[in-house]
Design an enzyme around this catalytic site. Sequence first.
Site, PDB file in Angstrom:
ATOM      1  N   ASP A  98     -21.640   7.969 -17.941  1.00 13.68           N
ATOM      2  CA  ASP A  98     -22.832   8.324 -17.170  1.00 13.68           C
ATOM      3  C   ASP A  98     -24.121   8.397 -17.988  1.00 13.68           C
ATOM      4  O   ASP A  98     -25.092   8.985 -17.561  1.00 13.68           O
ATOM      5  CB  ASP A  98     -22.592   9.689 -16.519  1.00 13.68           C
ATOM      6  N   GLU A 120     -14.440   5.092 -15.750  1.00 13.01           N
ATOM      7  CA  GLU A 120     -14.693   6.480 -15.319  1.00 13.01           C
ATOM      8  C   GLU A 120     -15.697   6.498 -14.160  1.00 13.01           C
ATOM      9  O   GLU A 120     -16.668   7.250 -14.135  1.00 13.01           O
ATOM     10  CB  GLU A 120     -15.191   7.351 -16.468  1.00 13.01           C
ATOM     11  N   GLU A 134     -27.201  12.592 -15.608  1.00 11.07           N
ATOM     12  CA  GLU A 134     -25.927  11.866 -15.519  1.00 11.07           C
ATOM     13  C   GLU A 134     -25.444  11.638 -14.078  1.00 11.07           C
ATOM     14  O   GLU A 134     -24.881  10.595 -13.771  1.00 11.07           O
ATOM     15  CB  GLU A 134     -24.842  12.593 -16.325  1.00 11.07           C
ATOM     16  N   HIS A 205     -24.262  21.851 -25.101  1.00 11.14           N
ATOM     17  CA  HIS A 205     -25.379  20.973 -25.475  1.00 11.14           C
ATOM     18  C   HIS A 205     -26.141  20.383 -24.302  1.00 11.14           C
ATOM     19  O   HIS A 205     -27.046  19.577 -24.480  1.00 11.14           O
ATOM     20  CB  HIS A 205     -24.878  19.839 -26.363  1.00 11.14           C
ATOM     21  N   ARG A 207     -28.627  19.305 -21.426  1.00  5.03           N
ATOM     22  CA  ARG A 207     -30.078  19.442 -21.230  1.00  5.03           C
ATOM     23  C   ARG A 207     -30.434  20.597 -20.310  1.00  5.03           C
ATOM     24  O   ARG A 207     -31.351  21.355 -20.542  1.00  5.03           O
ATOM     25  CB  ARG A 207     -30.591  18.173 -20.532  1.00  5.03           C
ATOM     26  N   HIS A 238     -24.319  20.613 -31.672  1.00  7.47           N
ATOM     27  CA  HIS A 238     -24.779  19.257 -31.328  1.00  7.47           C
ATOM     28  C   HIS A 238     -26.157  19.017 -31.948  1.00  7.47           C
ATOM     29  O   HIS A 238     -26.983  19.925 -31.979  1.00  7.47           O
ATOM     30  CB  HIS A 238     -24.870  19.164 -29.799  1.00  7.47           C
TER      31      HIS A 238
HETATM   32  N1  UDP Z   1     -16.298  16.051 -30.019  1.00  7.50           N
HETATM   33  C1  UDP Z   1     -16.145  15.649 -31.345  1.00  7.50           C
HETATM   34  N2  UDP Z   1     -16.674  16.443 -32.349  1.00  7.50           N
HETATM   35  C2  UDP Z   1     -17.355  17.582 -32.076  1.00  7.50           C
HETATM   36  C3  UDP Z   1     -17.517  17.982 -30.726  1.00  7.50           C
HETATM   37  C4  UDP Z   1     -16.974  17.184 -29.726  1.00  7.50           C
HETATM   38  O1  UDP Z   1     -15.545  14.607 -31.622  1.00  7.50           O
HETATM   39  O2  UDP Z   1     -17.817  18.239 -33.032  1.00  7.50           O
HETATM   40  C5  UDP Z   1     -15.758  15.190 -28.959  1.00  7.50           C
HETATM   41  C6  UDP Z   1     -14.939  15.862 -27.886  1.00  7.50           C
HETATM   42  O3  UDP Z   1     -13.583  15.896 -28.230  1.00  7.50           O
HETATM   43  C7  UDP Z   1     -15.204  14.994 -26.669  1.00  7.50           C
HETATM   44  C8  UDP Z   1     -16.585  14.443 -26.906  1.00  7.50           C
HETATM   45  O4  UDP Z   1     -16.880  14.635 -28.278  1.00  7.50           O
HETATM   46  O5  UDP Z   1     -14.326  13.889 -26.610  1.00  7.50           O
HETATM   47  C9  UDP Z   1     -17.584  15.171 -26.055  1.00  7.50           C
HETATM   48  O6  UDP Z   1     -18.833  14.712 -26.342  1.00  7.50           O
HETATM   49  P1  UDP Z   1     -20.129  15.392 -25.706  1.00  7.50           P
HETATM   50  O7  UDP Z   1     -19.876  16.848 -25.527  1.00  7.50           O
HETATM   51  O8  UDP Z   1     -21.254  14.942 -26.578  1.00  7.50           O
HETATM   52  O9  UDP Z   1     -20.321  14.641 -24.333  1.00  7.50           O
HETATM   53  P2  UDP Z   1     -19.771  14.902 -22.856  1.00  7.50           P
HETATM   54  O10 UDP Z   1     -18.302  15.053 -22.908  1.00  7.50           O
HETATM   55  O11 UDP Z   1     -20.451  16.123 -22.317  1.00  7.50           O
HETATM   56  O12 UDP Z   1     -20.183  13.658 -22.121  1.00  7.50           O
END
Ligand code: UDP
Length: 413
Positions: A98, A120, A134, A205, A207, A238
């Site tokens: 997204d 997805e 998103e 993290h 927004r 983040h």
């Molecule tokens: N993740 C990682 N290292 C970290 C924190 C998260 O590899 O220090 C991984 C986590 O396992 C997940 C992904 O990053 O697969 C999540 O990314 P993010 O939170 O940026 O995006 P969202 O899931 O909200 O789209």
Amino acid sequence: MRRIVWCVVGTRPEAIKLAPLVSRLRRERDRLETRLIATGQHRELLDRALADFDLRADYDLELMKPGQTLADVLAAGVAGLDRLIAEDRPDLIIGQGDTTSVLAAATAAFYRRAPFAHVEAGLRTGDRYAPFPEEMNRVLIGRLATLHFAPTHQAVDNLLLEGIARSSIVLTGNTVVDAIWSLDSRSNRLPIKPPTAAYVLVTAHRREHQGEHLDQICSALVELTRRRVDLSVILPVHPNPAVRGALIDRLRDRERILLIDPVGYADFAALMRGSRLIVTDSGGVQEEAPAIGKRVIVIRERTERREGFETGLVKLVGCDRDALVDAVDEMWDRPEETSGRIGPGRFANPYGDGWASERITRAVLNFLGIEPEPAPAGFHETWDERRGDPNGISNIGFAYVDSGGMNGYESAV
Ligand code: UDP
């Protein structure tokens, strides 16, 4: 002649979730030329996640600029990808999730009449501003896509409700389950020593959390460590500057709150496995935790991933300080329920069964007019069939009526 398939990634979660698919598609090297295209929307986290899976981009648009707005990312992404599509003429462009990078890829594909497949697909909160941007990105990508790889039954229903043709939807499960189950023993070693034997792993993290929400979350974490000496918090921060500054200001030098830089995927998986509880606003973590049998408290007002509720492992509490303190407090003393319930060969995981990349690859081959090899042992065409769900939708998929995109592409470029 080999057909060219692009996988476009811009941020960390896309890299993690597309990595198993890129690896699987590359096993078809006699028939497919699979190229990994990075927009570079998030530089550091993207490279790190790709490296975790031994992947490197074949082409990088290097979009990340200081102070970039969403409009900057979209405009530069569409223009950059447009030029590249004209040169390389991919037969299919695949994007996941997204982000604004995916919207750029779907838009650029549409302008060049190249078919776009959305991994997805179909997640919705129903609120155009949450998550922002998103939710709307997903809706728009859904309109632009030719193929929709939906991770869950709920996602399929959402697409059907929006009038997406049934024949263009394949129920696949989520590739994040493939990703997390593919990690080897690296994910058993903690990258740091936790301050206490039991800890809460936190990520925040989004927004829409900047400001008041983040204050409430930080205040709850401080209160929890004050109340319980056996509880500590590990929080990979983040790099998003707005969130990073606020978290560091509020939580720096607090006893038993460990702020660390983001860690690689295997290390993060180890931190998840080692935790007693996870508190997160991340979409991916909400799906990964049930895949490894961990409980998760979701600090968002709304989530597009409601399937986890049925496992009893996922709880949505919003961003109110007291609600978060109460939820952690209540779960903290019941550690026996936090692990081992879900996994390969155990409890049904609502988000996937580890075969999503296989299903998507087969659907891609089929779409491109290439006969897939016989199915591997243990494979089921759809994810619901695998779960033995009598109301499954195994009739969905593979019968594409709309190949106009490809023909149009040939003549447009
Ligand atoms: N993740 C990682 N290292 C970290 C924190 C998260 O590899 O220090 C991984 C986590 O396992 C997940 C992904 O990053 O697969 C999540 O990314 P993010 O939170 O940026 O995006 P969202 O899931 O909200 O789209």
